[in-house]
Design a protein around this motif. Structure first.
Motif, PDB file in Angstrom:
ATOM      1  N   VAL A 196       0.835  -1.198   0.000  1.00  0.00           N
ATOM      2  CA  VAL A 196       0.000   0.000   0.000  1.00  0.00           C
ATOM      3  C   VAL A 196       0.872   1.251   0.000  1.00  0.00           C
ATOM      4  O   VAL A 196       2.050   1.202   0.359  1.00  0.00           O
ATOM      5  N   GLN A 197       0.242   2.354  -0.371  1.00  0.00           N
ATOM      6  CA  GLN A 197       0.918   3.633  -0.470  1.00  0.00           C
ATOM      7  C   GLN A 197       0.073   4.675   0.259  1.00  0.00           C
ATOM      8  O   GLN A 197      -1.155   4.680   0.129  1.00  0.00           O
ATOM      9  N   ALA A 198       0.717   5.541   1.030  1.00  0.00           N
ATOM     10  CA  ALA A 198       0.015   6.618   1.717  1.00  0.00           C
ATOM     11  C   ALA A 198      -0.364   7.698   0.710  1.00  0.00           C
ATOM     12  O   ALA A 198       0.436   8.059  -0.156  1.00  0.00           O
ATOM     13  N   THR A 199      -1.583   8.220   0.830  1.00  0.00           N
ATOM     14  CA  THR A 199      -2.061   9.259  -0.082  1.00  0.00           C
ATOM     15  C   THR A 199      -1.934  10.633   0.586  1.00  0.00           C
ATOM     16  O   THR A 199      -1.829  10.725   1.811  1.00  0.00           O
ATOM     17  N   PRO A 200      -1.986  11.706  -0.190  1.00  0.00           N
ATOM     18  CA  PRO A 200      -1.942  13.051   0.398  1.00  0.00           C
ATOM     19  C   PRO A 200      -3.121  13.323   1.339  1.00  0.00           C
ATOM     20  O   PRO A 200      -3.027  14.177   2.213  1.00  0.00           O
ATOM     21  N   ALA A 201      -4.216  12.585   1.182  1.00  0.00           N
ATOM     22  CA  ALA A 201      -5.386  12.761   2.045  1.00  0.00           C
ATOM     23  C   ALA A 201      -5.238  12.035   3.384  1.00  0.00           C
ATOM     24  O   ALA A 201      -6.111  12.133   4.238  1.00  0.00           O
ATOM     25  N   GLY A 202      -4.140  11.287   3.557  1.00  0.00           N
ATOM     26  CA  GLY A 202      -3.949  10.548   4.801  1.00  0.00           C
ATOM     27  C   GLY A 202      -4.659   9.217   4.815  1.00  0.00           C
ATOM     28  O   GLY A 202      -4.975   8.676   5.880  1.00  0.00           O
ATOM     29  N   LEU A 203      -4.905   8.679   3.642  1.00  0.00           N
ATOM     30  CA  LEU A 203      -5.526   7.367   3.519  1.00  0.00           C
ATOM     31  C   LEU A 203      -4.541   6.432   2.827  1.00  0.00           C
ATOM     32  O   LEU A 203      -3.385   6.782   2.623  1.00  0.00           O
ATOM     33  N   LEU A 204      -5.006   5.257   2.460  1.00  0.00           N
ATOM     34  CA  LEU A 204      -4.165   4.277   1.783  1.00  0.00           C
ATOM     35  C   LEU A 204      -4.713   3.969   0.404  1.00  0.00           C
ATOM     36  O   LEU A 204      -5.914   4.073   0.171  1.00  0.00           O
ATOM     37  N   ASP A 205      -3.818   3.575  -0.482  1.00  0.00           N
ATOM     38  CA  ASP A 205      -4.199   3.100  -1.804  1.00  0.00           C
ATOM     39  C   ASP A 205      -3.265   1.945  -2.138  1.00  0.00           C
ATOM     40  O   ASP A 205      -2.162   1.855  -1.587  1.00  0.00           O
ATOM     41  N   LEU A 206      -3.702   1.075  -3.027  1.00  0.00           N
ATOM     42  CA  LEU A 206      -2.802   0.014  -3.469  1.00  0.00           C
ATOM     43  C   LEU A 206      -1.619   0.661  -4.180  1.00  0.00           C
ATOM     44  O   LEU A 206      -1.796   1.577  -4.986  1.00  0.00           O
ATOM     45  N   ALA A 207      -0.438   0.197  -3.878  1.00  0.00           N
ATOM     46  CA  ALA A 207       0.766   0.709  -4.541  1.00  0.00           C
ATOM     47  C   ALA A 207       0.924   0.000  -5.882  1.00  0.00           C
ATOM     48  O   ALA A 207       0.514  -1.154  -6.031  1.00  0.00           O
TER      49      ALA A 207
END
Length: 171
Positions: free
Chosen positions: A59-70
Motif C-alpha cells: 500500500v501507499q500513503a495518499t496526500p489525504a492521509g488514507l491508503l491506496d494500493l501501490a
C-alpha cells in the motif's frame, strides 16, 4: 503422514480485488481517526509492503492521509514480514492482545508511524453495526462476540499451558 496438497493459487484478479476490499476497510477505520490521517498524510507517497508466507500486500500513503494500493513495480520504503509461520500462533498472539512477531526493514520514521497506527487506531465495529441494525441488536451481537472471544481465549490459554497429565506425572 502425508502432507496435504497446497491449494491452487487464486487468480490475480481475485487477489487484487481482495486487496482493494482490505484497503477500503482500512480507510474506513482511518477516517474515524483524524490524528491517524494527519500522521499518514505526512508519509504521502511512501510504500509499505506487508508479507506473510506467500501473501504480500503493498500500500501507499495518499496526500489525504488514507491508503491506496501501490503500483506493482513500486519500491517499498518499509517492509513488514510476519515471521510466525503458523496462523494459529498468530491468532493466539492476537487473542492475548499481543502483536504477531514482525521483522521490520526500511525507513525508521515510517515504521514509527505505522506502529503508532497499530497501537492507537481501532475499528468501532459496534458503532458501524448500530447504523445498520440499530443500537440494541448491535450491542447484543457484539456482546455475544466478546463472550465467544473470551471463551476462545480461555481455551487457547489452557491448550498453551503445560499439563501435568500430559507429561505423565498425574497428581
Amino acid at each position: 503422514m502425508k502432507a496435504l496438497p497446497t491449494p491452487p493459487a487464486p487468480p490475480a484478479w481475485a487477489v487484487e480485488e481482495s486487496h482493494r476490499r482490505v484497503v477500503l476497510l482500512l480507510n474506513h477505520v482511518l477516517q474515524q481517526e483524524p490524528q491517524a490521517m494527519e500522521r499518514l498524510a505526512r508519509q504521502k507517497g511512501r510504500v509499505v509492503l506487508s508479507q506473510w508466507r506467500d501473501f504480500t500486500f503493498k500500500v501507499q500513503a495518499t496526500p489525504a492521509g488514507l491508503l491506496d494500493l501501490a503500483p506493482a513495480d513500486a519500491t517499498a520504503d518499509l517492509t513488514l514480514v510476519i515471521t510466525d509461520e503458523s496462523p494459529f500462533a498468530i491468532a493466539q498472539a492476537l487473542m492475548q492482545g499481543d502483536k504477531p512477531k514482525v521483522r521490520i526493514e526500511g525507513d525508521v520514521q515510517l515504521a514509527a508511524e505505522i506502529n503508532w497506527l497499530a497501537d492507537h487506531v481501532r475499528w468501532d465495529v459496534e458503532e458501524d453495526l448500530s447504523r445498520i441494525l440499530g443500537d440494541a441488536p448491535a450491542h447484543l451481537l457484539m456482546q455475544t462476540g466478546r463472550t465467544f472471544a473470551q471463551a476462545l481465549q480461555q481455551f487457547v490459554g489452557k491448550r498453551a499451558a503445560p499439563s501435568d497429565t500430559a507429561s505423565g506425572t498425574a497428581a
